[in-house]
Design an enzyme around this catalytic site. Structure first.
Site, PDB file in Angstrom:
ATOM      1  N   CYS A 123       0.845  -1.195   0.000  1.00 16.93           N
ATOM      2  CA  CYS A 123       0.000   0.000   0.000  1.00 16.93           C
ATOM      3  C   CYS A 123       0.889   1.257   0.000  1.00 16.93           C
ATOM      4  O   CYS A 123       1.910   1.293  -0.695  1.00 16.93           O
ATOM      5  CB  CYS A 123      -0.958  -0.071   1.196  1.00 16.93           C
ATOM      6  SG  CYS A 123      -2.390   1.023   1.124  1.00 16.93           S
ATOM      7  N   THR A 124       0.546   2.247   0.804  1.00 14.23           N
ATOM      8  CA  THR A 124       1.317   3.487   0.811  1.00 14.23           C
ATOM      9  C   THR A 124       2.656   3.360   1.544  1.00 14.23           C
ATOM     10  O   THR A 124       3.380   4.358   1.680  1.00 14.23           O
ATOM     11  CB  THR A 124       0.503   4.633   1.437  1.00 14.23           C
ATOM     12  OG1 THR A 124       0.010   4.198   2.709  1.00 14.23           O
ATOM     13  CG2 THR A 124      -0.669   5.016   0.554  1.00 14.23           C
TER      14      THR A 124
END
Lengths: 223, 223
Positions: A108-109
């Site tokens: 993800c981030t």
């Protein structure tokens, strides 16, 4: 890496306040089942770290300094100000640990954190679909794929994609049979009630709903 | 339950030493994203609880007594002596809390704990594929499906199945659009590198490998 390394495989998952739990736990659940592998949760300050929604704490048992040369580094993502939350000590540790790692990875981030550390400059990488423009701003070349390998830098898409990335690691490190055994062990035979897990599959109104609720830069990478 | 309840939806996830992390975190990651929902991790003794492989601690913030009437109860599984590890205080709490819950649920061998509490007597239920005969011995009627509803008792198959179960709950409680939005938010567009997540899909040698490595009763339910 050859099979020899499987006698002892050190995996470090880096926690910080505001991380997303499934980003970390998906890969942990897969990788920890490899014979010889050990997963250690580390943080700038060891102890309980609170997840993004404030509803849960996971314990980081060791400090960054206590695990200097893991074979696999994994950085989970988190909402909004993910890079700022991770902090400079994490960025500096990542730069050092990446020098000796087999794979430096994110979910993800978490890729924004790797990019902020300068580790994704000019590299193909992915992130949560809402964070692609931020990823580009931080110097990476965003790619809308579920798992992206660019040399030893490996990035997974949003939250749940870490499970798929981890199974890929097991297959590469120890062969397809063990990866399939772990998949069977966690009964990963996904049957989501909808086919809405990517912005290209979800109904347009659902995409807009999620986009509008996000604190992220409102621009998606072209595909 | 109607939409009104979504103003405040209390979800209790019951931890005990030796639980499997993804059993708990998969549903947590989905359910915590429902507006108005709050997930609380509870245990007989609050504080850090260690996962099955000993590599991680999650913190239970409250005791069982501090959360007497959750709307949704979720019990994760764990290896081997799962029922014994959970302990009688958990079984007694489950019997009480089930009287007022909307759904009493489990992931993986968490269903053995529900069954040991007497809550699955004569009910259709599922579990990890290697635990089906134990589930029958504890009074339930084993069903090899990913998510099994029998009235308010809802059970999911092994480990990763809790994600699918939780999305189903969101759809029933708050509608398909929100469930799809949460699926998109966690980018749950599964792309496992193999199709080996059930004993009916995995190669026979892989099934035997996992079966041989399991401490569980070596008998699978007929389908």
């Amino acid at each position: 890496m050859n099979d020899q390394h499987l006698d002892k495989l050190e995996i470090a998952i880096v926690l910080y306040d505001g991380f997303t739990a499934l980003d970390a736990i998906g890969p942990y659940e897969v990788l920890s089942r490899m014979p010889g592998a050990h997963v250690t949760f580390i943080a700038a300050t060891p102890g309980p770290l609170r997840t993004d929604n404030g509803m849960l704490e996971l314990v980081a048992e060791r400090s960054l300094e206590q695990l200097e040369q893991p074979d696999i580094i994994l950085v989970p993502g988190g909402p909004g100000d993910v890079v700022a939350r991770a902090g400079e000590p994490v960025l500096e540790w990542l730069r050092q640990a990446d020098r000796t790692s087999t794979w430096t990875t994110s979910v993800c981030t978490g890729s924004l954190i790797l990019a902020a550390a300068g580790l994704l400059d000019g590299r193909r990488a992915t992130s949560h679909w809402l964070a692609m423009s931020e990823l580009r701003q931080l110097g990476a070349e965003p790619v809308s794929e579920r798992v992206v390998f660019d040399g030893k830098l490996v990035t997974a898409a949003g939250v749940s994609a870490g499970i798929d990335m981890a199974l890929t690691f097991v297959a590469r490190l120890a062969g397809d049979t063990l990866a399939q055994a772990i998949q069977l062990g966690i009964e990963y035979d996904p049957q989501p009630p909808f086919d809405a897990g990517s912005p290209h599959k979800a109904p347009a109104q659902v995409v807009e709903l999620v986009r509008a609720a996000s604190p992220r830069v409102q621009e998606e990478v072209a595909r």
